[in-house]
Design a protein around this motif. Structure first.
Motif: not given
Length: 312
Positions: A54-57, A59, A71, A73, A78, A155-157
């Motif tokens: 379930k990671r951010h796309p 990452i 992590s 990226i 991005a 945008e990621i966190a």
């Protein structure tokens, strides 16, 4: 590549001279990008990455480097580009932003170049709010794009910019009415975060995109508000900004009789390699690493109260 940043600690002599060094890299195409060396901890060949559920796309996995889990990226993905391929032949740029460490996957890393902040220009008009550029410059007759890393990370966190209720002093907010504060930062995300954090302090907020714009605005305001520090007691400035960095801005303020009593807070993501001695050298009053809204709001309120006490 292992030794590209071996002398990073010797580069602090550039600080305060309105100069910086950029690490140049590419994201799969011909376009060159740059990142401030002071934000870079290490550059290394991409190690094996561990997948995250379930990671951010953006990452592409996590790397275990020197006992730390980081992590990673995909910088191209991005910023709206294609996913970087052939990962095992790519590089990771390990950086420290906003009190945290992260890695950015890039296709290739070229070299470090020394440039003057005056040659760093704001993004072209028309680039729009969706742009990930914070500045551009020309090196060897080619355009180098400097990315807004704070926007990528947000945008990621997303970071909350809300101030705790315990920090807000209603009596102080009433006392602040009719006063102003200046925020200078080249990142639109950072400007909005700071503005939101300081809005409860009940002060008129002025925004500037870089040190040059801030200085020109302050000089104009000083003509109609004399003394300006009674009305605008505090200025918050980023360090990295096009045309004029925060150190140079602070030095200019201290050399201007109408502006030299402004309380200057340097507020920057350069927490990992920050040279504390330079704060005193340029005459700044405080340094706060990005981004803790409670800490920033409390520092601003304390500075305002001190300024008001000094005028009584």
């Amino acid at each position: 590549m292992a030794g590209i940043l071996d002398s990073v600690n010797q580069r602090t002599q550039l600080v305060g001279q309105n100069r910086l060094e950029l690490l140049l890299f590419k994201l799969g195409g011909r376009q060159r990008y740059g990142i401030n060396v002071f934000k870079v901890k290490e550059v290394l060949q991409c190690p094996n990455l561990t997948s995250m559920p379930k990671r951010h796309p953006f990452i592409c996995g996590v790397a275990h480097i020197r006992g730390q889990t980081i992590s990673v990226i995909d910088m191209s993905l991005a910023t709206g580009g294609r996913r970087i391929q052939d990962v095992e032949n790519c590089f990771i740029v390990i950086t420290e932003y906003n009190r945290s460490t992260q890695g950015f996957l890039v296709s290739s890393v070229e070299r470090i170049v020394n440039v003057n902040w005056e040659s760093i220009q704001p993004p072209p008009v028309g680039s729009g709010k969706a742009s990930y550029l914070t500045a551009v410059t020309e090196i060897e007759k080619e355009l180098v794009e400097i990315l807004d890393v704070e926007k990528i990370l947000h945008e990621i966190a997303p970071i909350s910019a809300d101030v705790s209720e315990k920090i807000i002093d209603q009596k102080a907010a009433v006392a602040n009415e009719g006063r102003a504060i200046m925020i200078a930062d080249d990142s639109s995300v950072a400007r909005n975060q700071i503005k939101r954090a300081l809005t409860p302090l009940n002060m008129e907020i002025h925004l500037a995109r870089d040190g040059k714009e801030a200085l020109e605005t302050l000089r104009n305001l000083a003509e109609t508000h004399d003394p300006i520090h009674d009305w605008m007691p505090v200025i918050i400035s980023d360090i990295e900004m096009p045309e004029m960095d925060g150190y140079t801005l602070c030095a200019e303020l201290r050399n201007d009789p109408k502006l030299n009593k402004l309380h200057v807070i340097l507020h920057t993501s350069l927490s990992g390699v920050f040279n504390q001695a330079m704060v005193s050298k340029v005459g700044a009053d405080n340094f706060i690493p990005k981004f803790n809204p409670d800490e920033l709001a409390e520092a601003v309120q304390t500075a305002v109260e001190q300024a008001l006490s000094a005028t009584k």
